[in-house]
Write a protein that holds these residues in place. Sequence first.
Motif, mmCIF file in Angstrom:
data_model
loop_
_atom_site.group_PDB
_atom_site.id
_atom_site.type_symbol
_atom_site.label_atom_id
_atom_site.label_comp_id
_atom_site.label_asym_id
_atom_site.label_seq_id
_atom_site.Cartn_x
_atom_site.Cartn_y
_atom_site.Cartn_z
ATOM 1 N N PRO B 111 42.440 41.259 36.459
ATOM 2 C CA PRO B 111 41.485 41.048 35.435
ATOM 3 C C PRO B 111 40.811 41.938 35.755
ATOM 4 C CG PRO B 111 41.129 40.593 37.813
ATOM 5 C CD PRO B 111 41.907 40.709 38.520
ATOM 6 N N ALA B 112 41.337 42.678 34.609
ATOM 7 C CA ALA B 112 40.053 44.286 34.318
ATOM 8 C C ALA B 112 40.334 44.291 33.061
ATOM 9 C CB ALA B 112 40.728 45.154 35.132
ATOM 10 N N GLY B 113 39.046 44.627 32.453
ATOM 11 C CA GLY B 113 39.107 45.306 31.317
ATOM 12 C C GLY B 113 37.427 45.473 30.471
ATOM 13 N N PRO B 114 37.908 46.517 29.705
ATOM 14 C CA PRO B 114 36.152 47.195 29.570
ATOM 15 C C PRO B 114 34.629 46.801 30.019
ATOM 16 C CG PRO B 114 37.815 47.947 28.543
ATOM 17 C CD PRO B 114 38.002 46.784 28.545
ATOM 18 N N GLY B 115 33.804 47.319 30.210
ATOM 19 C CA GLY B 115 32.593 46.530 30.272
ATOM 20 C C GLY B 115 31.554 47.719 30.059
ATOM 21 N N LEU B 116 30.457 46.971 29.083
ATOM 22 C CA LEU B 116 29.360 47.792 28.789
ATOM 23 C C LEU B 116 28.062 48.087 28.891
ATOM 24 C CD1 LEU B 116 31.058 46.731 25.835
ATOM 25 C CD2 LEU B 116 30.197 48.592 24.795
ATOM 26 N N LYS B 166 49.360 42.015 31.110
ATOM 27 C CA LYS B 166 50.000 41.583 32.199
ATOM 28 C C LYS B 166 49.229 40.148 33.252
ATOM 29 C CE LYS B 166 54.760 41.196 32.187
ATOM 30 N NZ LYS B 166 55.441 40.495 31.039
ATOM 31 N N ALA B 167 47.641 40.372 32.623
ATOM 32 C CA ALA B 167 46.738 39.687 33.644
ATOM 33 C C ALA B 167 47.596 38.347 34.439
ATOM 34 C CB ALA B 167 45.508 39.735 32.927
ATOM 35 N N THR B 168 47.724 38.430 36.153
ATOM 36 C CA THR B 168 47.740 37.558 36.152
ATOM 37 C C THR B 168 46.880 35.919 35.863
ATOM 38 O OG1 THR B 168 48.573 38.551 38.260
ATOM 39 C CG2 THR B 168 48.031 36.662 38.501
ATOM 40 N N LEU B 169 45.849 36.126 36.277
ATOM 41 C CA LEU B 169 44.818 35.027 35.774
ATOM 42 C C LEU B 169 43.505 35.654 34.708
ATOM 43 C CD1 LEU B 169 45.438 34.048 39.095
ATOM 44 C CD2 LEU B 169 44.799 32.480 37.538
ATOM 45 N N GLY B 170 43.413 36.602 34.474
ATOM 46 C CA GLY B 170 42.178 37.532 33.881
ATOM 47 C C GLY B 170 41.215 36.578 34.206
ATOM 48 N N MET B 206 30.990 52.806 29.807
ATOM 49 C CA MET B 206 31.915 52.351 29.920
ATOM 50 C C MET B 206 32.166 51.642 31.253
ATOM 51 S SD MET B 206 33.312 50.211 27.856
ATOM 52 C CE MET B 206 33.458 50.619 26.078
ATOM 53 N N ILE B 207 32.583 51.195 32.234
ATOM 54 C CA ILE B 207 33.184 50.729 33.337
ATOM 55 C C ILE B 207 34.427 50.019 32.633
ATOM 56 C CG2 ILE B 207 30.913 51.192 34.386
ATOM 57 C CD1 ILE B 207 31.051 47.584 34.532
ATOM 58 N N SER B 208 35.460 49.936 34.299
ATOM 59 C CA SER B 208 36.468 49.160 33.751
ATOM 60 C C SER B 208 36.359 47.804 35.020
ATOM 61 C CB SER B 208 37.413 49.644 34.491
ATOM 62 O OG SER B 208 37.053 49.794 35.433
ATOM 63 N N ALA B 209 35.222 46.701 34.358
ATOM 64 C CA ALA B 209 35.349 45.570 35.007
ATOM 65 C C ALA B 209 36.079 44.621 35.780
ATOM 66 C CB ALA B 209 34.350 44.953 34.465
ATOM 67 N N ALA B 210 36.596 44.253 36.406
ATOM 68 C CA ALA B 210 37.245 43.713 37.272
ATOM 69 C C ALA B 210 36.801 41.946 38.041
ATOM 70 C CB ALA B 210 38.458 44.662 38.048
ATOM 71 N N GLY B 211 36.588 41.524 37.063
ATOM 72 C CA GLY B 211 35.807 40.066 37.718
ATOM 73 C C GLY B 211 34.232 40.971 38.302
ATOM 74 N N ILE B 212 33.514 39.579 38.713
ATOM 75 C CA ILE B 212 31.863 39.759 39.234
ATOM 76 C C ILE B 212 31.694 39.160 40.324
ATOM 77 C CG2 ILE B 212 31.139 40.435 37.498
ATOM 78 C CD1 ILE B 212 30.020 38.156 36.716
ATOM 79 N N THR B 213 30.833 39.401 41.543
ATOM 80 C CA THR B 213 30.742 38.651 42.597
ATOM 81 C C THR B 213 28.774 38.968 42.298
ATOM 82 O OG1 THR B 213 32.534 39.708 43.875
ATOM 83 C CG2 THR B 213 30.687 38.498 45.013
ATOM 84 N N ASN B 214 28.500 37.768 42.966
ATOM 85 C CA ASN B 214 27.292 37.371 42.968
ATOM 86 C C ASN B 214 26.449 37.487 44.157
ATOM 87 O OD1 ASN B 214 24.855 37.131 41.439
ATOM 88 N ND2 ASN B 214 24.322 35.552 42.868
ATOM 89 N N ALA B 215 25.796 38.718 43.933
ATOM 90 C CA ALA B 215 25.312 38.447 45.956
ATOM 91 C C ALA B 215 23.467 37.954 45.991
ATOM 92 C CB ALA B 215 24.880 39.668 46.763
ATOM 93 N N ASN B 216 23.564 36.964 46.753
ATOM 94 C CA ASN B 216 21.849 36.303 46.607
ATOM 95 C C ASN B 216 21.262 36.891 48.077
ATOM 96 O OD1 ASN B 216 20.032 34.492 47.021
ATOM 97 N ND2 ASN B 216 21.680 33.127 46.372
ATOM 98 N N CYS B 217 20.123 38.279 48.058
ATOM 99 C CA CYS B 217 19.697 38.559 48.323
ATOM 100 C C CYS B 217 18.170 38.455 48.452
ATOM 101 C CB CYS B 217 20.293 40.075 47.916
ATOM 102 S SG CYS B 217 21.924 40.881 47.746
ATOM 103 N N SER B 218 17.930 36.795 49.120
ATOM 104 C CA SER B 218 17.179 36.886 49.179
ATOM 105 C C SER B 218 15.841 37.098 50.524
ATOM 106 C CB SER B 218 16.698 34.825 49.413
ATOM 107 O OG SER B 218 17.358 34.867 49.998
ATOM 108 N N ASN B 219 16.461 38.250 50.976
ATOM 109 C CA ASN B 219 15.885 38.621 52.251
ATOM 110 C C ASN B 219 14.507 39.527 51.725
ATOM 111 O OD1 ASN B 219 18.910 38.891 51.998
ATOM 112 N ND2 ASN B 219 18.721 38.523 54.514
ATOM 113 N N PHE B 331 38.602 48.540 37.381
ATOM 114 C CA PHE B 331 39.298 48.773 37.963
ATOM 115 C C PHE B 331 40.472 49.893 38.886
ATOM 116 C CE2 PHE B 331 43.798 51.074 36.152
ATOM 117 C CZ PHE B 331 44.506 50.270 36.501
ATOM 118 N N PRO B 332 40.909 49.988 40.063
ATOM 119 C CA PRO B 332 41.604 50.770 41.288
ATOM 120 C C PRO B 332 42.094 52.075 40.056
ATOM 121 C CG PRO B 332 42.762 49.030 41.196
ATOM 122 C CD PRO B 332 41.708 48.497 40.647
ATOM 123 N N ASP B 333 42.742 53.227 41.613
ATOM 124 C CA ASP B 333 43.722 53.843 40.839
ATOM 125 C C ASP B 333 43.461 54.968 40.172
ATOM 126 O OD1 ASP B 333 45.896 52.247 42.095
ATOM 127 O OD2 ASP B 333 46.884 52.466 40.135
#
Lengths: 96, 344
Positions: B111-116, B166-170, B206-219, B331-333
Amino acid sequence: MSNDELLNPVAEVDAPSIQAPRLKDLRGKVIALVDNEMPGSGPLLNRLGENLMERFKLAGAQTIKRFVVGANPNLLENSIAELSKKVDFAITGLGS
Amino acid sequence: MTQPELKSRRFRVVDSAQDFYQYAYDKGWTDGLPVIPPTEERVREMVGGRVPGELIAKVPPRSGLATVETIAVNAVMAGCLPEYLPVIIAGVRAMCEPVFKLDGIQPTTNPAGPGLIVNGPIRQRIDLNCGGNALGPGRRANATIGRAIRLILLNIGGGTPQMVDKATLGYPGKYTFCLGENEEDSPWEPLHVERGFKPQESTVTMISAAGITNANCSNSDAGEVLRILANSLARWGSNDMIYCSAQPALLFSPSRAKLLASQGYSRQAVKEYLWENTAIPASELPYKTRPRGSAWKDGDIARPVSSPDDIIIAVAGAPERSAHVVVVECFPDGAQAVTKLIED
């Protein structure tokens, strides 16, 4: 908007066909089969190598895995340079 | 003075904007959302004083010619204002550098695409959101600049979904992914300065963003925050963890960046901590082989990156109410982030 002339968003392409230099005779040559390690590529390349060995009397066929791994942009060029010391020509594939 | 010729092919759609939307959709020129009709007047306004035929890049995999004009046509369709065009042009230059690996990103099943990530004074001039909801809806510049990049990938680069893409889900970030760094609320130097540019210059990274995960860091303890982030980066199943050669990005909310800085962590120290603490012996991973079939060897260590400097760190988001850090898998590789100067 009423019957305005609009501009097509699809760009022209500039993709000349580029072919690697062809060997005149494959007899006695060594081929590298660069495996992109997608499902099924290994058996396909092994079979391809066997067929080429038999049909063109190659001296050898090497399957190459993990051809380029890492973030260094020089890795691809280095890998190609190293491979070219070991084999006479190579086949690879793209896509999923 | 004679205006330079525009060389795009022409067509006519009778009647309404609705008709044009349907026509463009049927042609496969859209991301599915409504588009603005690219009349000559609008495209000329977008081009401004630039040379329409100037070649910016060839966009893979189709090797489509991204000229100022073809970029402008797609920017009009995406809903951009003319003052956004320099950002888009810099983005096209960045993503077409070979090290970015757009030829791998366009057709991938990931699920990868350019991110600015935009830095510098242009952020204020175009009202680019760097604060609350910078990755979410609500601001025209963020929404349409990222969208223009997607239309360029489609109409110039040939990334038609399921034919080439050919993204499986994007993922939704493939519609648009554009934000500014919140330099004003950051305790660290701006991303573009770290990458060799001057503070007064404007850039796109430009980064090759392939999904995001939020980390809740309330510590309130920096060490605990970093442990959470290391876990988020090195999670099982992450592409970056499997291929061990990505450049993931961490988008720190200002308060989390300030917390780390107040406890002695520079940006580089954060990277080095994460490098040290994202290493997992491959023998502990729940898979014996990588997806492409090569087995781990005895003693192999899995990491999401090849070096500390492969971790991209920027600060963005609301200045006050934020315990969050967004982890952007990329994106890896060996695909690398690329920063380009915005020439406006």
